[in-house]
Design a protein around this motif. Structure first.
Motif, PDB file in Angstrom:
ATOM      1  N   THR A   5       0.817  -1.219   0.000  1.00 34.91           N
ATOM      2  CA  THR A   5       0.000   0.000   0.000  1.00 34.91           C
ATOM      3  C   THR A   5       0.850   1.268   0.000  1.00 34.91           C
ATOM      4  N   THR A   6       2.173   1.117   0.100  1.00 32.07           N
ATOM      5  CA  THR A   6       3.074   2.269   0.047  1.00 32.07           C
ATOM      6  C   THR A   6       4.262   1.932  -0.848  1.00 32.07           C
ATOM      7  N   MET A   7       4.952   2.975  -1.314  1.00 31.82           N
ATOM      8  CA  MET A   7       6.106   2.758  -2.166  1.00 31.82           C
ATOM      9  C   MET A   7       7.227   2.054  -1.407  1.00 31.82           C
ATOM     10  N   GLU A  66       6.930  -0.191   1.002  1.00 28.36           N
ATOM     11  CA  GLU A  66       6.605  -1.613   1.078  1.00 28.36           C
ATOM     12  C   GLU A  66       6.865  -2.297  -0.253  1.00 28.36           C
ATOM     13  N   GLU A 126       7.712  10.632  -6.744  1.00 20.90           N
ATOM     14  CA  GLU A 126       7.605  11.446  -5.540  1.00 20.90           C
ATOM     15  C   GLU A 126       6.394  12.374  -5.565  1.00 20.90           C
ATOM     16  N   ASP A 136       0.233   9.838  -6.325  1.00 20.68           N
ATOM     17  CA  ASP A 136      -0.335   8.950  -5.318  1.00 20.68           C
ATOM     18  C   ASP A 136       0.117   7.521  -5.604  1.00 20.68           C
ATOM     19  N   PHE A 137      -0.071   6.642  -4.633  1.00 19.15           N
ATOM     20  CA  PHE A 137       0.507   5.307  -4.745  1.00 19.15           C
ATOM     21  C   PHE A 137      -0.061   4.534  -5.944  1.00 19.15           C
ATOM     22  N   LYS A 171       2.299   3.071  -8.771  1.00 24.47           N
ATOM     23  CA  LYS A 171       2.398   1.647  -9.082  1.00 24.47           C
ATOM     24  C   LYS A 171       2.161   1.400 -10.566  1.00 24.47           C
TER      25      LYS A 171
END
Length: 396
Positions: free
Chosen positions: A132-134, A136, A176, A179-180, A184
């Protein structure tokens, strides 16, 4: 031991001022689950390089019985055709995702290099990730990359392909500011693009090298290289008149396989025993070899015997050309033959060998850059001295 040159500066910048407690688990360390997963797919004989075993399986001359068993083992279709890319991608769709399984499925495609199979597997990691995050996602990619590299630590091209993938896909400033979900999607797009570029590398190299093959020339090749085969195949399709000398390529007879493939294209070919290189070099106009890896010095690591061929060619003023994909560019700087990590393969001399006799089983050697003329790559036709600059650009 491997020594660093240009990349040493990059490594030093990353390590200076950063200290971690010994008990802290860093991202680069592999968790227990990863190790067990990789161990499950390790070569059953750890003393023999899995890379050269799989390479021999793709290139060696085998009996029909062995081939039938091998086809059944890798899941060939009933019509005798290898599985398509769609079949490979969908065959394990019902199982939990495993990067080693994905890599192993891509390796079933006979024309796909192991480094490209790793790139495809890492792209699948991004698509299937539940992160759910960059941070991770990047940690998950790093763990997957480490698993692939541990599958066969002797395969330099496999390690280089994983490292380049991580560098190319995750190093973009655009991530940067997104949004995630968008980030992705961008990562998946870059991963697919990198995979496509890698798959097209041989065709690009074949096109770039055509100007160096002239009518009436004699080319000496060593072993079986798929990119060298692509170069010669395109030259034959372009109606160029040339002949090829193939070394036998002991112990896996890869040169015999190449000579058989060239004969199917009606290319005049002559088969030599490996020790006849110096004897026939006066008839040769150029030497063309592939590479397992291109190192920072501009030299290459390739099948055993490449070094001595380059020495003979250099002494007789014959150009030595290397055809190698850019994903084989490795951040390594060997100083001599003993700097390389051992990659062993089984050798059968055809006669009993006394137990007291030591047998050299090394599968590859290192050819220094001063014995190479040019490198044909998908980045262009490069001199050996340019390789270090290209590596710095790739990793900056």
């Amino acid at each position: 031991m491997w020594w660093r040159s240009a990349s040493f500066i990059l490594d030093k910048q990353q390590s200076e001022g950063v200290s971690k407690p010994p008990e802290t688990l860093s991202i680069s360390q592999s968790p227990p689950a990863q190790s067990s997963m990789a161990d499950a797919f390790q070569n059953p004989n750890p003393k023999i390089s899995a890379y050269y075993q799989s390479r021999a399986a793709h290139t060696a001359v085998v009996t029909s019985d062995w081939l039938a068993q091998a086809q059944a083992a890798v899941g060939f279709q009933a019509d005798g055709q290898p599985p398509s890319e769609t079949d490979v991608r969908d065959s394990e769709s019902s199982k939990p995702f495993c990067v080693i399984d994905e890599f192993d499925n891509w390796r079933k495609l006979p024309d796909l290099a192991e480094a490209v199979a790793a790139i495809r597997a890492l792209a699948a990691v991004i698509r299937s990730s539940q992160a759910t995050t960059m941070m991770e996602l990047e940690i998950e990619l790093k763990k997957a990359s480490d698993s692939l590299k541990s599958w066969d630590t002797t395969s330099i091209s496999l390690t280089a392909g994983c490292d380049l993938f991580m560098r190319y896909v995750t190093r973009t400033s655009a991530l940067e500011y997104e949004d995630f979900k968008s980030a992705k999607s961008r990562l998946i797009e870059r991963a697919e693009k990198f995979g496509e570029i890698s798959c097209k590398a041989r065709r690009v190299i074949a096109m770039l090298s055509q100007d160096f093959i002239f009518d009436g020339c004699t080319i000496l090749v060593h072993g079986f290289s798929r990119v060298v085969m692509e170069v010669l195949k395109l030259a034959a399709q372009n109606k160029k008149l040339f002949r090829v000398f193939c070394t036998e390529g002991r112990p896996d007879r890869t040169g015999l396989r190449l000579s058989n493939e060239l004969a199917k294209l009606d290319v005049p070919v002559k088969l030599l025993i490996d020790s006849a290189v110096a004897y026939t070099m006066d008839e040769v106009d150029m030497v063309l070899v592939g590479a397992d890896a291109v190192v920072e010095s501009g030299g290459i690591i390739n099948m055993m015997g490449t070094y001595q061929i380059a020495l003979v060619a250099h002494s007789m003023n014959k150009p030595v050309y290397v055809a190698a994909e850019s994903y084989k560019f490795a951040r390594l700087y060997p100083l001599d033959q003993k700097d390389m990590a051992p990659a062993l393969r089984p050798i059968d001399f055809g006669v009993p060998i006394p137990s007291k006799v030591e047998v050299e089983k090394s599968a590859r050697d290192y050819t220094p850059p001063q014995y190479l003329t040019l490198l044909f790559t998908d980045l262009g036709v490069l001199s050996p001295s340019v390789v270090s600059d290209e590596l710095i650009q790739l990793y900056l």
